[in-house]
Design an enzyme around this catalytic site. Sequence first.
Site, mmCIF file in Angstrom:
data_model
loop_
_atom_site.group_PDB
_atom_site.id
_atom_site.type_symbol
_atom_site.label_atom_id
_atom_site.label_comp_id
_atom_site.label_asym_id
_atom_site.label_seq_id
_atom_site.Cartn_x
_atom_site.Cartn_y
_atom_site.Cartn_z
ATOM 1 C CG ASP A 64 -1.557 -0.666 1.497
ATOM 2 O OD1 ASP A 64 -1.341 -2.167 0.672
ATOM 3 O OD2 ASP A 64 -2.491 -1.228 2.711
ATOM 4 C CD GLU A 117 -7.256 -4.814 4.205
ATOM 5 O OE1 GLU A 117 -6.545 -6.286 4.627
ATOM 6 O OE2 GLU A 117 -6.890 -5.012 2.975
HETATM 7 C C1 FRU Z 1 -3.670 -3.664 3.131
HETATM 8 C C2 FRU Z 1 -3.888 -3.848 3.956
HETATM 9 C C3 FRU Z 1 -3.661 -3.049 5.070
HETATM 10 C C4 FRU Z 1 -2.653 -2.815 5.857
HETATM 11 C C5 FRU Z 1 -1.863 -3.599 5.302
HETATM 12 C C6 FRU Z 1 -0.456 -4.255 5.737
HETATM 13 O O1 FRU Z 1 -3.718 -4.173 1.218
HETATM 14 O O2 FRU Z 1 -3.975 -5.649 4.266
HETATM 15 O O3 FRU Z 1 -4.964 -3.031 5.775
HETATM 16 O O4 FRU Z 1 -2.775 -1.883 6.701
HETATM 17 O O5 FRU Z 1 -2.096 -3.768 3.773
HETATM 18 O O6 FRU Z 1 0.379 -4.428 5.393
#
Ligand code: FRU
Length: 492
Positions: A22, A205
């Site tokens: 992300d 998310e």
């Molecule tokens: C989204 C996610 C978020 C989390 C991160 C962990 O892709 O699952 O919810 O904070 O990646 O790397």
Amino acid sequence: ALYNEPYRPQFHFSPPKNWMNDPNGLVYENGTYHLFFQQNPTANVAGNLHWGHATSPDLVHWQPQPTALAPDSLGLVFSGSAVLDSANTSGLGRPGQPAPLVALYTAHSTEKEKANRQDVESQCLAYSLDHGQTWTKYAHNPVLKNQGSRDFRDPKVSWHPAQKQWVMALSAHDHVEFYASKNLTSWVKLSDFGQTLGAHGGVWECPDLVAVPDSAGLPHWVLIVNMNPGGPNGGSATQYFVGKFDGKTFSTSQPGTRWLDYGPDNYAGVTWANLPKGSRPTYIGWMSNWEYGQQVPTSPWRSAMTVPRTLTLRPGPRASELLLTSRPVEGLVGRLAEDFVSLPNVQVQGRYDLARHLKHPTGRYTLHFNVPRAQTWAVELSNGKNERVLIGYDHTKKQYYFDRSQSGNVTFAPADKGFTRVAYAPRQARGNAQEIGLVIDAASVELFADGGRTCLTGIFFPSQPFTGLALQAKGLQLPVVEVMGMKSIWEK
Ligand code: FRU
């Protein structure tokens, strides 16, 4: 050499080495666009998550920076956001030093996870007094404790001048929670949104509450909600809601699920904070999918970001409905186009070769054309190995599509992960005329159709670069086709 490996994106950001997911901490400050990101500094798969860092003067050229945030006793450093605390509401600023840049992120405790506890994730703060070069963790973390919620993460903070407070959108498994704060360090719950609205095929998310202007310049609230899995073409994807936010509660009157991007490879996208006055909301996503992102055949790095995109609301097929539209950030094409051809009156009967009109067919292209009356067509990326990607419009289905089933290396992930499945996206525009934009890099294509109403992003891994570029259709007449060869941002 570095940044010249097979599949290395030449004008999309990717980390020099190791795993990335992300985008995090998107903030503009002091002439610099910051892009932090989920990074594993020690391996080319997810895990051991830190915040990596890159900076840009223009959202086109990127400079990798040292890792910004590392795990501590509270856990791994998961996703989050950053803001400029120009009024020093946090009290973390110091006289004579730049105003604090404040990051809110999720600490993810692997110890609690192993102990099978629910309260694995809590929200923490870190700040920088040197324009984002070095970061200090707040002494009293976490700033928002977990009361027993699963998947309680990804704080996205913005300043709300009407209420004179910071608002945090936080994902909480199957809904978004809103919190408010006067000082970024103590947070009060405002409301919940979404348990019974939108798509629920996976975990919610990386939310983002952002004011987006319509074509007349009038802002409306948009709530971006990423979800994994359950996307329209499998796995990870990004839905959005257009609605109202009264300082406390978000509500929407638009029914149905809308996707910011229907393609398989655009996830966890959010927008930049503190943009220069007059800028449009600007967004970037992780150009991959949790279904197979950790197996894609690239090394020594994995994953790239989409191109930065500006967001606007435009009327949908029903005039009463607003759609969130995206287009590549202004300046991207202008700064990087090196070969430019404008082909008038293109007649496509079967196959029409576009690449032969370019001086240097590099496989990095942007393409623009208008189709006067919607009909079936495709853009074909190809190499001399009989491998290809098709991205086009199927008029019988009234859908755009992306077909990478013959794109070369398609077997790195198990077949049930859907890498070879054709992805479809609905046309969501009135009238017959189509406006089509395509952004093509070494291992990706991004479709912006009908003024960005339908977007479709996908990645691919041919055994030789796709330098071939052609149109396919039966009796398609295009008033003008613009083809640009794109420079690499890594070549000096
Ligand atoms: C989204 C996610 C978020 C989390 C991160 C962990 O892709 O699952 O919810 O904070 O990646 O790397």
